[in-house]
Every structure is written in structure tokens, then in C-alpha cells.
Design a protein around this motif. Structure first.
Motif, PDB file in Angstrom:
ATOM      1  N   GLU A  35       0.814  -1.222   0.000  1.00 20.16           N
ATOM      2  CA  GLU A  35       0.000   0.000   0.000  1.00 20.16           C
ATOM      3  C   GLU A  35       0.847   1.272   0.000  1.00 20.16           C
ATOM      4  N   ASN A  36       2.188   1.112   0.148  1.00 22.12           N
ATOM      5  CA  ASN A  36       3.059   2.280   0.176  1.00 22.12           C
ATOM      6  C   ASN A  36       3.939   2.415  -1.061  1.00 22.12           C
ATOM      7  N   HIS A  37       3.671   1.606  -2.088  1.00 22.22           N
ATOM      8  CA  HIS A  37       4.415   1.757  -3.338  1.00 22.22           C
ATOM      9  C   HIS A  37       3.533   1.311  -4.500  1.00 22.22           C
ATOM     10  N   SER A  38       3.975   1.614  -5.726  1.00 21.96           N
ATOM     11  CA  SER A  38       3.212   1.279  -6.933  1.00 21.96           C
ATOM     12  C   SER A  38       3.892   0.202  -7.757  1.00 21.96           C
ATOM     13  N   GLY A  39       4.721  -0.601  -7.115  1.00 16.58           N
ATOM     14  CA  GLY A  39       5.409  -1.679  -7.813  1.00 16.58           C
ATOM     15  C   GLY A  39       6.891  -1.673  -7.492  1.00 16.58           C
ATOM     16  N   ILE A  40       7.503  -2.851  -7.585  1.00 15.73           N
ATOM     17  CA  ILE A  40       8.941  -2.996  -7.368  1.00 15.73           C
ATOM     18  C   ILE A  40       9.554  -3.543  -8.653  1.00 15.73           C
ATOM     19  N   VAL A  41      10.559  -2.840  -9.150  1.00 19.05           N
ATOM     20  CA  VAL A  41      11.209  -3.193 -10.417  1.00 19.05           C
ATOM     21  C   VAL A  41      12.710  -3.343 -10.179  1.00 19.05           C
TER      22      VAL A  41
ATOM     23  N   LYS B 191      28.281   7.553 -22.639  1.00 19.43           N
ATOM     24  CA  LYS B 191      27.167   7.266 -23.555  1.00 19.43           C
ATOM     25  C   LYS B 191      27.472   6.099 -24.486  1.00 19.43           C
ATOM     26  N   ASP B 192      28.244   5.138 -23.964  1.00 23.90           N
ATOM     27  CA  ASP B 192      28.435   3.890 -24.690  1.00 23.90           C
ATOM     28  C   ASP B 192      27.090   3.159 -24.715  1.00 23.90           C
ATOM     29  N   ILE B 193      26.789   2.488 -25.814  1.00 29.68           N
ATOM     30  CA  ILE B 193      25.501   1.805 -25.935  1.00 29.68           C
ATOM     31  C   ILE B 193      25.377   0.730 -24.854  1.00 29.68           C
ATOM     32  N   THR B 194      24.281   0.790 -24.101  1.00 28.33           N
ATOM     33  CA  THR B 194      24.062  -0.097 -22.959  1.00 28.33           C
ATOM     34  C   THR B 194      22.646  -0.646 -23.005  1.00 28.33           C
ATOM     35  N   THR B 195      22.512  -1.966 -22.774  1.00 31.93           N
ATOM     36  CA  THR B 195      21.183  -2.588 -22.748  1.00 31.93           C
ATOM     37  C   THR B 195      21.008  -3.356 -21.444  1.00 31.93           C
ATOM     38  N   LEU B 196      19.874  -3.135 -20.786  1.00 29.68           N
ATOM     39  CA  LEU B 196      19.567  -3.769 -19.512  1.00 29.68           C
ATOM     40  C   LEU B 196      18.171  -4.371 -19.540  1.00 29.68           C
ATOM     41  N   THR B 197      17.853  -5.087 -18.477  1.00 24.69           N
ATOM     42  CA  THR B 197      16.529  -5.654 -18.277  1.00 24.69           C
ATOM     43  C   THR B 197      15.823  -4.923 -17.145  1.00 24.69           C
ATOM     44  N   ALA B 198      14.554  -4.610 -17.332  1.00 23.39           N
ATOM     45  CA  ALA B 198      13.702  -4.087 -16.263  1.00 23.39           C
ATOM     46  C   ALA B 198      12.734  -5.198 -15.895  1.00 23.39           C
ATOM     47  N   ALA B 199      12.934  -5.793 -14.717  1.00 24.15           N
ATOM     48  CA  ALA B 199      12.169  -6.976 -14.332  1.00 24.15           C
ATOM     49  C   ALA B 199      11.208  -6.664 -13.200  1.00 24.15           C
ATOM     50  N   SER B 200       9.978  -7.141 -13.341  1.00 23.18           N
ATOM     51  CA  SER B 200       8.977  -6.974 -12.295  1.00 23.18           C
ATOM     52  C   SER B 200       7.826  -7.933 -12.548  1.00 23.18           C
ATOM     53  N   THR B 201       7.184  -8.370 -11.477  1.00 22.06           N
ATOM     54  CA  THR B 201       5.948  -9.137 -11.635  1.00 22.06           C
ATOM     55  C   THR B 201       4.808  -8.220 -12.043  1.00 22.06           C
ATOM     56  N   ASN B 202       5.020  -6.907 -11.884  1.00 20.51           N
ATOM     57  CA  ASN B 202       4.065  -5.883 -12.289  1.00 20.51           C
ATOM     58  C   ASN B 202       4.535  -5.321 -13.634  1.00 20.51           C
ATOM     59  N   LEU B 203       3.993  -5.851 -14.720  1.00 16.73           N
ATOM     60  CA  LEU B 203       4.465  -5.472 -16.049  1.00 16.73           C
ATOM     61  C   LEU B 203       4.282  -3.983 -16.311  1.00 16.73           C
ATOM     62  N   GLU B 204       3.203  -3.400 -15.814  1.00 17.09           N
ATOM     63  CA  GLU B 204       2.968  -1.964 -16.018  1.00 17.09           C
ATOM     64  C   GLU B 204       4.076  -1.141 -15.372  1.00 17.09           C
ATOM     65  N   ALA B 205       4.511  -1.538 -14.180  1.00 14.99           N
ATOM     66  CA  ALA B 205       5.599  -0.824 -13.510  1.00 14.99           C
ATOM     67  C   ALA B 205       6.900  -0.971 -14.285  1.00 14.99           C
TER      68      ALA B 205
END
Length: 342
Positions: free
Chosen positions: A134-140, A154-168
Motif C-alpha cells: 500500500e506504500n508503493h506502486s510496484g517494485i522493479v 554514452k556507450d551503448i548499454t542494454t539492460l533488463t527491467a524486471a517486475s511481476t508488475n508489467l505496467e511498472a
């Protein structure tokens, strides 16, 4: 929410926290860095530098800093944790009453990579256990092959954003992405965090091999078999095995186990040259996450009955003062077995 002008708090003024805060500022967001020390906040505000972690790098002058957690997080839509694993819980505990008082429900994002000593918790688990839903809108969780030094140029960098909350996760993706920084979404939080943490252990081993003078064959063998160990433990913990062939698995392992920018690699390299662990840690000036993670991984593997000979060997060198060369020989003299165990 207006993705073009989010209010963001970055907790942690180390190299990665500073670079991400600067990137987000360049992206047009209103960003405040929370620094533990007053002097660090003053340097960021007055000089627009962070010489201890990023010598010679000039920061966006719109980036702000403070040593007051309330001032940093007040009204933030997104709060990014970039502090060492061993202080995540304490910082989250300080943040919780501030969120309760304000009624604010930000998206919580972790860019830290480690497992908590004692509890074996991943970072997202720590955050979820301290800060109720109730105190946050998702954990990513954001993770992948990335060094602050390269991202700062500004070297090209690619990462993953992982969450069980896809919208977040999609929200975080939009906030961070630009012409050189790309995020892909993933809902396997367990796999992403396990890969992020455990690759630091293997990177210490890779650095040690370099310090001892071993060649590319040996390093490739260690990285490949290290990935097998990471996958075994990760899958046992509930991860999707496919995640370990992605950015937060093999991608992060490659960059961390082969680069002089990696603190874990440098620690191992120094061990290979005969330096004492405590001297290395004292001189590093930054946290070497793989050292504490080696202990957690060793204990967790024993608890779960997962075979991790490389991790166990690195644990022996770090915590039991086992000689590195003899440890390598003992690994090579293990009983023969198939490459893939099903």
C-alpha cells in the motif's frame, strides 16, 4: 503520468547511482540524489562532480543532491535504490515512515546486485518485506551488462527491467530509455536478481585467473562453467532457465568477468597477484559485492543441495584462506561427468 518530467530520487551517490541520476536528468526528469555524506552532496551541487567515483566526469548542472532522505524522496514518482546490498534494508526502513507520512506511492526500483547475508534475500525481497504494497506502486529490478564508466561516456548499454508488475516495468523502461540506453522488460525477477548477484562471485574467480597468468582458454572455461552454476542455483530458487541466456545472465557475467572496470574482477586479480583480501578491500574504496555474495551463495547452495564447485572454491579462498593454485588443481581433479545434467 507524464514520462517526460518525472520526479525521481536516486538513493546512493556511488559511481552507478551518480551515472544513472545524470542519465535521468539528461532525459528531462527532475532528479535528486541522496548522498550519505554532506560533503558528497555539496560536491555534486557546487562542483557538479563526483571525483571519488567518477574522476573527471562533469555532471548535468540540473542534477540536485542532498543528504536529507526526506528532502530527496518527497513527492518522488520513482525511487531508485543504488546502495550496497548490506544497507538496503536499513535505508528502506528509514524510507517507510516518510512514505506513510506523505501518502506517496512511488515505483521502487533496485539497481543493486547482491544477496543479503543471513536472510539470503534478494533486493526486491528486502524492499517488499520492509515497505508494504500500500506504500508503493510496484517494485522493479534493473540489471544487465553495464559499467558506470562506459555509460557515463554514452556507450551503448542494454539492460533488463524486471517486475511481476508489467505496467511498472514498462513505466521504468520509458523513464530510462534514450539513444544509448535501452531496457527490455522481463517478469522473471528471481532469475534477473540471481544472475545479477552470482556473476560477481564468478568475476572474482576470473580476475584471480588473470592475476595468476592463466590464458583465454581457462577464463572461458571458468565463465562458461560458472554460468552453469548460476543457472542451477537460480532454477532451484524458481527462476526461468532462459533468463540466464539473456542480458542479466550471460550478458552481465561477460562484462563483469572480463573488464578492468569491474571491482569484483579487480579484487580477484589482486588476489591472484598474492595480495591479502583485507588489504584489497581497504584499498578499493568501493564495495566488492562478490565477497559477501560468495558466502551467501555457498551457504544457500549447501542448504538447497545444489552443486556449485567453482563458487565453493572461491568461498574457500576468500573465507578459509585456501591457496588459489591448489584450489584450481582440486577443481580439475574432480570426478568426470557429463557437461549437461538433466
Amino acid at each position: 503520468m507524464n514520462i517526460l518530467s518525472e520526479k525521481i530520487a536516486v538513493l546512493g551517490a556511488g559511481s552507478w547511482g551518480t551515472v544513472l541520476a545524470n542519465l535521468l536528468t539528461d532525459n528531462g526528469h527532475d532528479v535528486t540524489v541522496w548522498a550519505y555524506l554532506d560533503k558528497d552532496a555539496h560536491e555534486l551541487n557546487d562542483q557538479h562532480t563526483n571525483e571519488h567515483y567518477l574522476p573527471g566526469f562533469k555532471l548535468n548542472e540540473r542534477l540536485k543532491a542532498t543528504s536529507n532522505l526526506k528532502d530527496a524522496t518527497d513527492g518522488a514518482n520513482l525511487i531508485l535504490f543504488v546502495v550496497p546490498t548490506n544497507v538496503v534494508r536499513g535505508v528502506a526502513e528509514q524510507l517507510l515512515p516518510l512514505l506513510k507520512e506523505s501518502g506517496n506511492k512511488p515505483v521502487l526500483v533496485s539497481a543493486a546486485k547482491g544477496l543479503e547475508v543471513g536472510t539470503y534475500d534478494r533486493i526486491s525481497e528486502i524492499l517488499a518485506s520492509v515497505i508494504p504494497a500500500e506504500n508503493h506502486s510496484g517494485i522493479v529490478v534493473i540489471s544487465g551488462p553495464s559499467h558506470a564508466e562506459d555509460t557515463s561516456t554514452k556507450d551503448i548499454t542494454t539492460l533488463t527491467a524486471a517486475s511481476t508488475n508489467l505496467e511498472a516495468a514498462q513505466y521504468v523502461q520509458k523513464v530510462f530509455m534514450n539513444s544509448y540506453f535501452r531496457l527490455y522488460t522481463n517478469q522473471d525477477v528471481v532469475g534477473v536478481e540471481m544472475g545479477a548477484a552470482l556473476k560477481n562471485v564468478i568475476a572474482i574467480g576470473a580476475g584471480a585467473l588473470h592475476g595468476l597468468g592463466y590464458g583465454d582458454n581457462t577464463k572461458a572455461a571458468l565463465i562458461t562453467r560458472g554460468l552453469a552454476e548460476i543457472t542451477r542455483l537460480g532454477v532451484t530458487m524458481g527462476a526461468d532457465p532462459l533468463t540466464f541466456s539473456g542480458l542479466s545472465g550471460v550478458g552481465d557475467l561477460i562484462v563483469t568477468a572480463t573488464s578492468v572496470h569491474s571491482r569484483n574482477w579487480r579484487c580477484g586479480n589482486a588476489l591472484g597477484h598474492g595480495e591479502a583480501l583485507q588489504d584489497i578491500l581497504d584499498n578499493m574504496g568501493q564495495v566488492v559485492e562478490g565477497v559477501s555474495t560468495a558466502k551467501v551463495a555457498h551457504e544457500l547452495a549447501q542448504k538447497k543441495g545444489v552443486e556449485m564447485p567453482i563458487t565453493d572454491a572461491i568461498y574457500g579462498v576468500l573465507y578459509e584462506n585456501k591457496p588459489i593454485r591448489e584450489t584450481i588443481v582440486s577443481l580439475m581433479e574432480r570426478d568426470s561427468k557429463p557437461e549437461f545434467d538433466y
